[in-house]
Design an enzyme around this catalytic site. Sequence first.
Site, short mmCIF file in Angstrom:
data_model
loop_
_atom_site.label_atom_id
_atom_site.label_comp_id
_atom_site.label_asym_id
_atom_site.label_seq_id
_atom_site.Cartn_x
_atom_site.Cartn_y
_atom_site.Cartn_z
N ASP A 133 58.54 -40.87 6.56
CA ASP A 133 58.92 -41.35 5.23
C ASP A 133 58.31 -42.72 5.05
OD1 ASP A 133 60.14 -42.22 2.88
OD2 ASP A 133 62.08 -41.34 3.37
N ARG A 135 58.21 -44.49 2.21
CA ARG A 135 58.69 -45.18 1.02
C ARG A 135 59.24 -46.57 1.35
NH1 ARG A 135 62.54 -40.60 -1.36
NH2 ARG A 135 62.94 -40.44 0.90
#
Length: 207
Positions: A133, A135
């Site tokens: 991930d 982000r």
Amino acid sequence: MLGVTAQVRTRVTVPLRFPDGYSTTADVFTFTGLADGREHLALGLGDWQNTTSPLVRPHSECLTGDVFGSERCDCGPQLREAAERITEAGGFLLYLRQEGRGIGLYAKLDAYALQDSGLDTYQANLALGRGEDERDYTAAAQMLTTLGADRIRLLSNNPDKAAQLDALGIRVIDQVPTGVHLSAANARYLTTKRDHTAHTIDLPSAA
């Protein structure tokens, strides 16, 4: 903590209508000075101006789910749910331009192909040489700070969002889970999010 200050660039009122007929009105904000230089949006919904602890959902862009209604994820239903719940409570829907957990649209579709061969959503990202991930919620924290929302109720099942925002100076006083948008096509995806990254998703045992 944040080291860069963002500023509101534009504020415009936009009427919204979803495919199921639900409608609301959003004050849509654009910004200058965001850390990653992307065109993220903040949508002020409901009585956001008079809410001391606004309900906030940082929603990562998902073209396949948000626009085309893909059932491989729960993004589209979460976006629709968030619009209504935030309108009722007063707060902000942050639409963040970080498709595929930050790896981009084409790479996300490459990851889908790997999932079809047996990998789960996180394994597929790693197999592409990307992070599970990628982000980063610095821009989200900048937008909230600029809008005076440094004390929020977070509408999310993802503990990483709460941890990142807290570290960036946004006080998360409550984490409110979204509904469970389960389908035959996304059962494995939701189970993996629950088991691998501790998303607060209450799935039936059959999933």
